[in-house]
Design an enzyme around this catalytic site. Structure first.
Site, mmCIF file in Angstrom:
data_model
loop_
_atom_site.group_PDB
_atom_site.id
_atom_site.type_symbol
_atom_site.label_atom_id
_atom_site.label_comp_id
_atom_site.label_asym_id
_atom_site.label_seq_id
_atom_site.Cartn_x
_atom_site.Cartn_y
_atom_site.Cartn_z
ATOM 1 N N ASP A 31 0.799 -0.942 -0.381
ATOM 2 C CA ASP A 31 0.125 -0.188 -0.094
ATOM 3 C C ASP A 31 1.069 0.790 0.138
ATOM 4 O O ASP A 31 1.070 1.552 1.279
ATOM 5 C CB ASP A 31 -1.101 -0.246 1.446
ATOM 6 C CG ASP A 31 -1.646 1.345 1.337
ATOM 7 O OD1 ASP A 31 -2.693 1.028 0.491
ATOM 8 O OD2 ASP A 31 -1.445 2.068 1.529
ATOM 9 N N TYR A 64 3.458 9.587 -0.439
ATOM 10 C CA TYR A 64 4.075 9.270 0.463
ATOM 11 C C TYR A 64 5.933 9.255 0.048
ATOM 12 O O TYR A 64 6.666 8.955 0.242
ATOM 13 C CB TYR A 64 3.848 7.779 0.708
ATOM 14 C CG TYR A 64 2.917 7.683 1.006
ATOM 15 C CD1 TYR A 64 1.871 7.821 1.578
ATOM 16 C CD2 TYR A 64 2.648 6.068 1.024
ATOM 17 C CE1 TYR A 64 1.081 7.630 2.438
ATOM 18 C CE2 TYR A 64 1.165 5.755 2.443
ATOM 19 C CZ TYR A 64 0.250 6.654 2.348
ATOM 20 O OH TYR A 64 -0.646 6.280 2.594
ATOM 21 N N LYS A 82 -2.293 6.210 -4.976
ATOM 22 C CA LYS A 82 -3.625 6.944 -4.392
ATOM 23 C C LYS A 82 -3.237 8.567 -4.756
ATOM 24 O O LYS A 82 -2.171 8.823 -4.987
ATOM 25 C CB LYS A 82 -3.615 6.956 -2.484
ATOM 26 C CG LYS A 82 -3.630 6.079 -1.949
ATOM 27 C CD LYS A 82 -3.656 6.098 -0.413
ATOM 28 C CE LYS A 82 -3.894 4.477 0.228
ATOM 29 N NZ LYS A 82 -2.231 4.631 0.662
ATOM 30 N N HIS A 112 -7.170 9.966 -1.987
ATOM 31 C CA HIS A 112 -6.863 9.195 -1.039
ATOM 32 C C HIS A 112 -7.581 10.644 0.499
ATOM 33 O O HIS A 112 -7.288 10.025 1.609
ATOM 34 C CB HIS A 112 -5.365 10.155 -1.124
ATOM 35 C CG HIS A 112 -4.127 10.215 -0.440
ATOM 36 N ND1 HIS A 112 -2.982 9.846 0.154
ATOM 37 C CD2 HIS A 112 -4.292 9.016 1.382
ATOM 38 C CE1 HIS A 112 -1.428 8.884 1.108
ATOM 39 N NE2 HIS A 112 -3.311 9.283 2.250
HETATM 40 N N1 LIG Z 1 -5.055 6.269 3.793
HETATM 41 C C1 LIG Z 1 -3.984 7.669 4.720
HETATM 42 O O1 LIG Z 1 -4.240 7.859 4.392
HETATM 43 C C2 LIG Z 1 -3.397 6.636 5.617
HETATM 44 C C3 LIG Z 1 -3.223 7.025 6.606
HETATM 45 C C4 LIG Z 1 -2.190 5.958 7.599
HETATM 46 C C5 LIG Z 1 -1.536 5.216 6.860
HETATM 47 N N2 LIG Z 1 -2.336 4.826 6.046
HETATM 48 C C6 LIG Z 1 -1.695 3.012 5.627
HETATM 49 O O2 LIG Z 1 -1.915 2.588 6.302
HETATM 50 C C7 LIG Z 1 -0.356 1.649 6.279
HETATM 51 C C8 LIG Z 1 -0.109 1.327 8.099
HETATM 52 O O3 LIG Z 1 -0.425 2.494 9.137
HETATM 53 P P1 LIG Z 1 0.227 3.404 9.651
HETATM 54 O O4 LIG Z 1 1.882 3.341 9.246
HETATM 55 O O5 LIG Z 1 0.062 4.998 9.910
HETATM 56 O O6 LIG Z 1 0.114 3.202 11.401
HETATM 57 P P2 LIG Z 1 0.370 1.985 11.803
HETATM 58 O O7 LIG Z 1 0.968 0.106 11.221
HETATM 59 O O8 LIG Z 1 -0.415 1.327 12.825
HETATM 60 O O9 LIG Z 1 1.716 1.788 13.008
HETATM 61 C C9 LIG Z 1 2.764 0.978 12.356
HETATM 62 C C10 LIG Z 1 4.263 1.886 13.401
HETATM 63 O O10 LIG Z 1 4.399 0.695 14.694
HETATM 64 C C11 LIG Z 1 5.741 0.170 14.959
HETATM 65 N N3 LIG Z 1 5.670 -1.202 14.655
HETATM 66 C C12 LIG Z 1 4.658 -1.844 13.419
HETATM 67 N N4 LIG Z 1 4.904 -3.224 13.428
HETATM 68 C C13 LIG Z 1 4.878 -3.086 15.530
HETATM 69 C C14 LIG Z 1 4.737 -4.269 15.854
HETATM 70 N N5 LIG Z 1 5.267 -5.502 15.350
HETATM 71 N N6 LIG Z 1 5.650 -3.736 17.623
HETATM 72 C C15 LIG Z 1 5.445 -2.359 17.228
HETATM 73 N N7 LIG Z 1 5.290 -1.796 17.150
HETATM 74 C C16 LIG Z 1 5.472 -1.820 15.560
HETATM 75 C C17 LIG Z 1 6.437 0.910 13.785
HETATM 76 O O11 LIG Z 1 7.743 0.880 13.984
HETATM 77 P P3 LIG Z 1 8.724 0.160 12.855
HETATM 78 O O12 LIG Z 1 8.374 0.897 11.564
HETATM 79 O O13 LIG Z 1 10.006 1.366 13.315
HETATM 80 O O14 LIG Z 1 9.427 -0.986 13.053
HETATM 81 C C18 LIG Z 1 5.378 1.784 13.642
HETATM 82 O O15 LIG Z 1 6.433 3.185 14.230
HETATM 83 C C19 LIG Z 1 0.505 2.906 6.083
HETATM 84 O O16 LIG Z 1 1.673 2.408 6.013
HETATM 85 C C20 LIG Z 1 -0.239 3.214 5.067
HETATM 86 O O17 LIG Z 1 0.069 1.884 3.999
HETATM 87 C C21 LIG Z 1 -3.146 5.346 4.829
#
Ligand SMILES: NC(=O)c1ccc[n+]([C@@H]2O[C@H](COP(=O)([O-])OP(=O)(O)OC[C@H]3O[C@@H](n4cnc5c(N)ncnc54)[C@H](OP(=O)(O)O)[C@@H]3O)[C@@H](O)[C@H]2O)c1
Length: 284
Positions: free
Chosen positions: A48, A53, A78, A111
């Site tokens: 994704d 990004y 997106k 997006h």
């Molecule tokens: N459409 C939108 O507006 C939108 C907005 C936000 C996100 N997204 C999408 O959703 C995806 C995921 O969301 P997100 O990146 O915001 O947050 P997330 O996946 O909820 O959390 C990512 C964070 O958690 C840490 N982490 C990951 N796995 C872990 C584990 N097993 N144990 C402990 N910590 C862990 C990562 O650290 P490290 O990387 O340092 O390991 C990073 O800091 C994004 O990458 C993107 O593709 C979309």
């Protein structure tokens, strides 16, 4: 016990999407090839990304050099907030394909709805995405951060329902009205920030269940999403976590544990990200 196979979900256009993917928001371009290659090596087959990004080119490079065929990996991008006008959107999808060096994306999303910009007109933007689906450059099309009134407007004024709506969902923010609309109208919910960027992992309910079932807090939360039927793509640049987040298909949570996690919902105060009704950020 099930094996660790990722289920496919069938979208309303007949295409399928792997329920677990790998997100690359806030992965620096210089780290993206390594991170995506590692995710593909572990077994993820769904990436994704987004124009905003800034790492589409590295995502494409990682997939092209992974040894996998293009068709084996489901890729979402997106539309940037800067390109909602239909003529700009037409150039933007081509820019995504040029960056990825692919001739199609599996899924292309608006997006953000940006209801306070572009005279509130996300409908003509959506009609541009309908063109991309018709010409094959996007196999499926969908939206992100759309609230119920935005979805109702698309239903009233356009011919194609979004295949997915990618919105913030995690135990502290259940986003239930938007999820319910999706369920009732055949729109798959993709849960972004599924572990609330780590903020839910120390919650005593989560750590208690994790201890009981012998899994990590992140695995428990991701498993909760999977059992609710949403698509998730946790982000991590830490290889051990990328592997941990993948190993969620060989255990189940019982109804009581599911309900206890759902019960952590804090409503609007649990929202971590921007509010879609007012978000109007524009990339430089
Ligand atoms: N459409 C939108 O507006 C939108 C907005 C936000 C996100 N997204 C999408 O959703 C995806 C995921 O969301 P997100 O990146 O915001 O947050 P997330 O996946 O909820 O959390 C990512 C964070 O958690 C840490 N982490 C990951 N796995 C872990 C584990 N097993 N144990 C402990 N910590 C862990 C990562 O650290 P490290 O990387 O340092 O390991 C990073 O800091 C994004 O990458 C993107 O593709 C979309």
């Amino acid at each position: 016990m099930a094996t660790n196979t990722i289920p496919d979900i069938t979208l309303n256009d007949g295409n399928t999407i792997p329920q677990l993917g790998f997100g690359v928001f806030q992965v620096e371009p210089r780290d993206t090839v390594t991170a995506v290659r590692e995710a593909l090596r572990i077994g993820y087959r769904h990436i994704d990304t987004a124009q905003m990004y800034g790492n589409e080119s590295e995502v494409g490079q990682a997939i092209r050099t992974s040894g996998l065929e293009r068709e084996e990996v489901f890729v979402t991008s997106k539309l940037s907030n800067a390109f909602h006008r239909p003529d700009d959107a037409r150039k933007a999808i081509q820019s995504t394909l040029d960056e990825l060096r692919f001739n199609y994306v599996d899924l292309f999303l608006i997006h953000w709805p940006l209801p306070t910009l572009y005279d509130g007109d996300f409908v003509s933007t959506w009609k541009a995405l309908e063109e991309f689906r018709a010409d094959g450059r996007a196999r499926s099309i969908g939206v992100s951060n759309f609230q119920v009134p935005h979805l109702e407007r698309l239903a009233a004024e356009t011919d194609t329902p979004p295949a997915v709506n990618q919105v913030e969902v995690h135990p502290y923010f259940g986003n239930e009205q938007v999820r319910a609309y999706g369920r009732e109208h055949g729109i798959v919910t993709e849960a972004w920030s599924p572990i609330a960027q780590g903020k839910v992992l120390g919650d005593p309910v989560i750590t208690g269940i994790a201890g009981k079932v012998g899994r990590t807090p992140a695995q428990v939360v991701l498993r909760w999403h999977i059992q609710r039927g949403d698509v998730v793509f946790p982000k991590s640049v830490t290889p051990a976590r990328v592997a941990e987040n993948f190993a969620i298909f060989d255990f189940t949570l019982d109804d009581d544990d599911m309900a206890r996690i759902t019960g952590l919902d804090r409503g609007e105060t649990g929202r971590q990200g921007a509010h879609p009704d007012t978000f109007d950020w524009m990339p430089a």
